[in-house]
Design a protein around this motif. Structure first.
Motif, PDB file in Angstrom:
ATOM      1  N   TYR A  72      38.701  45.691  35.802  1.00  0.00           N
ATOM      2  CA  TYR A  72      39.806  46.116  36.668  1.00  0.00           C
ATOM      3  C   TYR A  72      40.580  47.280  36.070  1.00  0.00           C
ATOM      4  O   TYR A  72      40.530  47.539  34.872  1.00  0.00           O
ATOM      5  N   GLU A  73      41.292  47.954  36.976  1.00  0.00           N
ATOM      6  CA  GLU A  73      42.258  48.983  36.584  1.00  0.00           C
ATOM      7  C   GLU A  73      43.465  48.783  37.486  1.00  0.00           C
ATOM      8  O   GLU A  73      43.328  48.753  38.709  1.00  0.00           O
ATOM      9  N   GLY A  74      44.633  48.624  36.881  1.00  0.00           N
ATOM     10  CA  GLY A  74      45.867  48.429  37.633  1.00  0.00           C
ATOM     11  C   GLY A  74      46.737  49.664  37.572  1.00  0.00           C
ATOM     12  O   GLY A  74      46.935  50.231  36.495  1.00  0.00           O
ATOM     13  N   ARG A  75      47.238  50.083  38.755  1.00  0.00           N
ATOM     14  CA  ARG A  75      48.080  51.274  38.848  1.00  0.00           C
ATOM     15  C   ARG A  75      49.337  50.970  39.642  1.00  0.00           C
ATOM     16  O   ARG A  75      49.368  50.074  40.479  1.00  0.00           O
ATOM     17  N   LEU A  76      50.341  51.793  39.401  1.00  0.00           N
ATOM     18  CA  LEU A  76      51.538  51.792  40.230  1.00  0.00           C
ATOM     19  C   LEU A  76      51.309  52.780  41.371  1.00  0.00           C
ATOM     20  O   LEU A  76      50.341  53.542  41.367  1.00  0.00           O
ATOM     21  N   ARG A  77      52.218  52.797  42.327  1.00  0.00           N
ATOM     22  CA  ARG A  77      52.078  53.710  43.465  1.00  0.00           C
ATOM     23  C   ARG A  77      52.027  55.171  43.048  1.00  0.00           C
ATOM     24  O   ARG A  77      51.373  55.981  43.692  1.00  0.00           O
ATOM     25  N   ASP A  78      52.684  55.511  41.956  1.00  0.00           N
ATOM     26  CA  ASP A  78      52.685  56.912  41.515  1.00  0.00           C
ATOM     27  C   ASP A  78      51.429  57.293  40.731  1.00  0.00           C
ATOM     28  O   ASP A  78      51.302  58.403  40.247  1.00  0.00           O
ATOM     29  N   GLY A  79      50.488  56.350  40.614  1.00  0.00           N
ATOM     30  CA  GLY A  79      49.235  56.622  39.917  1.00  0.00           C
ATOM     31  C   GLY A  79      49.221  56.233  38.453  1.00  0.00           C
ATOM     32  O   GLY A  79      48.177  56.291  37.805  1.00  0.00           O
ATOM     33  N   GLY A  98      49.001  37.322  44.221  1.00  0.00           N
ATOM     34  CA  GLY A  98      48.217  38.288  44.987  1.00  0.00           C
ATOM     35  C   GLY A  98      46.848  38.548  44.383  1.00  0.00           C
ATOM     36  O   GLY A  98      45.852  38.686  45.094  1.00  0.00           O
ATOM     37  N   PHE A  99      46.771  38.603  43.052  1.00  0.00           N
ATOM     38  CA  PHE A  99      45.492  38.817  42.380  1.00  0.00           C
ATOM     39  C   PHE A  99      44.608  37.590  42.562  1.00  0.00           C
ATOM     40  O   PHE A  99      43.413  37.697  42.824  1.00  0.00           O
ATOM     41  N   SER A 100      45.206  36.406  42.445  1.00  0.00           N
ATOM     42  CA  SER A 100      44.473  35.156  42.648  1.00  0.00           C
ATOM     43  C   SER A 100      43.883  35.095  44.053  1.00  0.00           C
ATOM     44  O   SER A 100      42.712  34.751  44.245  1.00  0.00           O
ATOM     45  N   GLU A 101      44.700  35.443  45.038  1.00  0.00           N
ATOM     46  CA  GLU A 101      44.233  35.434  46.426  1.00  0.00           C
ATOM     47  C   GLU A 101      43.066  36.399  46.611  1.00  0.00           C
ATOM     48  O   GLU A 101      42.061  36.073  47.259  1.00  0.00           O
ATOM     49  N   ALA A 102      43.164  37.580  46.043  1.00  0.00           N
ATOM     50  CA  ALA A 102      42.098  38.576  46.170  1.00  0.00           C
ATOM     51  C   ALA A 102      40.804  38.094  45.516  1.00  0.00           C
ATOM     52  O   ALA A 102      39.722  38.255  46.091  1.00  0.00           O
ATOM     53  N   LEU A 103      40.902  37.498  44.328  1.00  0.00           N
ATOM     54  CA  LEU A 103      39.704  37.001  43.651  1.00  0.00           C
ATOM     55  C   LEU A 103      38.960  35.992  44.519  1.00  0.00           C
ATOM     56  O   LEU A 103      37.724  35.968  44.551  1.00  0.00           O
ATOM     57  N   GLN A 104      39.696  35.166  45.247  1.00  0.00           N
ATOM     58  CA  GLN A 104      39.075  34.135  46.080  1.00  0.00           C
ATOM     59  C   GLN A 104      38.419  34.705  47.346  1.00  0.00           C
ATOM     60  O   GLN A 104      37.695  34.001  48.050  1.00  0.00           O
ATOM     61  N   TYR A 112      36.548  45.735  45.030  1.00  0.00           N
ATOM     62  CA  TYR A 112      37.647  45.818  45.993  1.00  0.00           C
ATOM     63  C   TYR A 112      38.759  46.692  45.447  1.00  0.00           C
ATOM     64  O   TYR A 112      38.964  46.769  44.237  1.00  0.00           O
ATOM     65  N   ARG A 113      39.501  47.303  46.342  1.00  0.00           N
ATOM     66  CA  ARG A 113      40.797  47.891  45.998  1.00  0.00           C
ATOM     67  C   ARG A 113      41.812  46.959  46.652  1.00  0.00           C
ATOM     68  O   ARG A 113      41.690  46.634  47.832  1.00  0.00           O
ATOM     69  N   ILE A 114      42.778  46.515  45.870  1.00  0.00           N
ATOM     70  CA  ILE A 114      43.791  45.607  46.409  1.00  0.00           C
ATOM     71  C   ILE A 114      45.183  46.184  46.196  1.00  0.00           C
ATOM     72  O   ILE A 114      45.451  46.867  45.212  1.00  0.00           O
ATOM     73  N   TRP A 115      46.038  45.926  47.176  1.00  0.00           N
ATOM     74  CA  TRP A 115      47.439  46.334  47.125  1.00  0.00           C
ATOM     75  C   TRP A 115      48.248  45.055  47.142  1.00  0.00           C
ATOM     76  O   TRP A 115      48.211  44.299  48.128  1.00  0.00           O
ATOM     77  N   ILE A 116      48.961  44.795  46.066  1.00  0.00           N
ATOM     78  CA  ILE A 116      49.718  43.549  45.937  1.00  0.00           C
ATOM     79  C   ILE A 116      51.203  43.845  46.109  1.00  0.00           C
ATOM     80  O   ILE A 116      51.809  44.518  45.272  1.00  0.00           O
ATOM     81  N   LEU A 137      51.659  46.713  43.250  1.00  0.00           N
ATOM     82  CA  LEU A 137      50.571  46.948  42.305  1.00  0.00           C
ATOM     83  C   LEU A 137      49.287  47.258  43.052  1.00  0.00           C
ATOM     84  O   LEU A 137      48.984  46.626  44.073  1.00  0.00           O
ATOM     85  N   ILE A 138      48.522  48.207  42.545  1.00  0.00           N
ATOM     86  CA  ILE A 138      47.251  48.603  43.143  1.00  0.00           C
ATOM     87  C   ILE A 138      46.168  48.385  42.085  1.00  0.00           C
ATOM     88  O   ILE A 138      46.280  48.885  40.968  1.00  0.00           O
ATOM     89  N   PHE A 139      45.147  47.627  42.460  1.00  0.00           N
ATOM     90  CA  PHE A 139      44.066  47.336  41.532  1.00  0.00           C
ATOM     91  C   PHE A 139      42.724  47.721  42.132  1.00  0.00           C
ATOM     92  O   PHE A 139      42.476  47.488  43.317  1.00  0.00           O
TER      93      PHE A 139
END
Length: 170
Positions: A72-79, A98-104, A112-116, A137-139
């Motif tokens: 994974y790579e986690g970013r803020l909205r500003d990159g 949010g990360f748990s939900e995405a993993l499931q 995936y790209r996820i926006w939490i 958070l964007i992953f």
């Protein structure tokens, strides 16, 4: 002509960006997510988590009691990248909601790209200086593999029973 002095330890680019943001402030998290939900391929769950399947995986999806191995790579909205890992073991129930939900939602090999939204991440708390309170958070996440709680327990027992295994816990 009036010229503004650039504050010390500020690059011209940072100074220009700050001026631009004063004139045209970036949208808040709610407005950002509202606009993001309209982007092609972006799906939103009932909780407000948004995700986009970059590459579909195959097979079953992890359960809340499973342990995953993710890239994974986690970013803020500003990159700004605040965290990244090539192979991180993560209990599905041991990460932010949010990360748990995405993993499931993912299958092995899926990307995936996820926006939490902040309320599914750290909310008003800050886990460290790189992630401000109320951060969206964007992953980018790849599910490399996962094992069930039962398989994890079997591995633990095998390691304890093996000669030269780990010393008993204090």
């Amino acid at each position: 002509m009036l010229a503004a002095a650039i504050p010390e330890k500020t690059s011209p680019t940072e100074f220009a960006q700050a001026g631009w943001e004063k004139l045209f402030p970036p949208p808040g998290n709610a407005d950002f997510l509202k606009d993001n939900a309209k982007e092609a391929g972006v799906q939103q769950t009932e909780s407000g988590l948004q995700y986009k399947v970059i590459k579909a995986g195959k097979g079953p999806m992890p359960a809340v009691t499973d342990t995953t191995l993710v890239k994974y790579e986690g970013r803020l909205r500003d990159g700004t990248i605040f965290d990244a890992n090539e192979q991180a073991p993560m209990p599905v129930n041991g990460v932010v909601p949010g990360f748990s939900e995405a993993l499931q939602l993912m299958q092995k090999g899926g990307e995936y790209r996820i926006w939490i939204p902040s309320e599914l991440a750290y909310g008003e708390a800050s886990p460290g200086e790189l992630v401000p309170p109320n951060s969206l958070l964007i992953f980018d996440v790849t599910l490399l593999d996962f094992i069930s709680a039962e398989q994890m327990e079997e591995l633990r027992q095998q390691m304890q029973a093996a000669p030269g295994g780990p010393p008993p816990a204090p």
